[in-house]
Scaffold this active site. Structure first.
Site, PDB file in Angstrom:
ATOM      1  N   HIS A 172       0.839  -1.208   0.000  1.00 25.10           N
ATOM      2  CA  HIS A 172       0.000   0.000   0.000  1.00 25.10           C
ATOM      3  C   HIS A 172       0.878   1.265   0.000  1.00 25.10           C
ATOM      4  CE1 HIS A 172      -3.158  -2.634   2.183  1.00 25.10           C
ATOM      5  NE2 HIS A 172      -3.639  -2.386   0.985  1.00 25.10           N
ATOM      6  N   ARG A 192      -1.934  -6.368  -7.907  1.00 21.38           N
ATOM      7  CA  ARG A 192      -0.702  -7.108  -7.644  1.00 21.38           C
ATOM      8  C   ARG A 192      -0.493  -8.218  -8.662  1.00 21.38           C
ATOM      9  NH1 ARG A 192      -2.667  -8.356  -1.758  1.00 21.38           N
ATOM     10  NH2 ARG A 192      -4.452  -8.594  -3.124  1.00 21.38           N
ATOM     11  N   SER A 248      -2.789  -7.709   3.265  1.00 19.35           N
ATOM     12  CA  SER A 248      -3.146  -7.453   4.671  1.00 19.35           C
ATOM     13  C   SER A 248      -3.587  -8.754   5.335  1.00 19.35           C
ATOM     14  CB  SER A 248      -4.298  -6.449   4.744  1.00 19.35           C
ATOM     15  OG  SER A 248      -3.908  -5.215   4.212  1.00 19.35           O
TER      16      SER A 248
END
Ligand code: PNS
Length: 145
Positions: A22, A95, A133
């Site tokens: 991020h 990604r 995450s």
């Protein structure tokens, strides 16, 4: 005199927690846009690891002193938030190809809801391609240091 309007991007997400991937996207936003607002979704249906207040604080601390990066929270529709914030662009990180389907659906829905807001995808550095995450949370909760 330069009367060009300042470009503001909104970078939305759960950020529970924010990852280096991020942070990489935020840095890339600043090479393209004048400013970026990191917008944390407040979702009462999810059980987060970090409270919204903690997430705001963590992201603020990581960009202390840079007036181009703001941190905010939102509820409801992202496009409504982006319009209120004065942004014309939503930035999302891509990604790997596995992100694509979900992101494509979201981008098209957001365009359907508000065609004035454009979604822009950015790729983080290759080393963050498989960082998420969810994985950070899982290994932390299982005791990794
Ligand atoms: O980091 P995440 O959890 O992948 O982020 C998802 C997020 C917050 C960008 C997405 O869930 C969102 O925009 N939620 C707000 C509700 C909304 O606008 N839904 C319609 C768009 S599909």
């Amino acid at each position: 005199m330069n009367d060009r309007r300042r470009s503001l991007a909104v970078f939305p997400g759960s950020f529970d927690p924010i990852t280096n991937g991020h942070l990489d996207i935020i840095a890339r936003c600043l090479t393209v846009f004048d400013a970026v607002t990191v917008a944390i979704l407040v979702n009462p249906e999810k059980q987060p690891l970090f409270t919204v207040e903690e997430r705001v604080e963590i992201i603020r601390e990581s960009h202390q002193g840079d007036p181009r990066v703001k941190v905010d929270t939102f509820t409801g529709l992202l496009v409504d938030y982006a319009e209120r914030a004065g942004a014309t662009v939503i930035v999302r990180g891509l990604r790997a190809i596995s992100d694509f389907e979900y992101e494509f659906q979201m981008a098209l829905m957001n365009r359907h809801l508000n065609s004035r807001i454009e979604t822009v995808f950015m790729m983080p550095a290759k080393r963050y391609s498989y960082l998420s995450s969810r994985l950070v949370k899982e290994v932390f909760q299982l005791g990794a240091t």
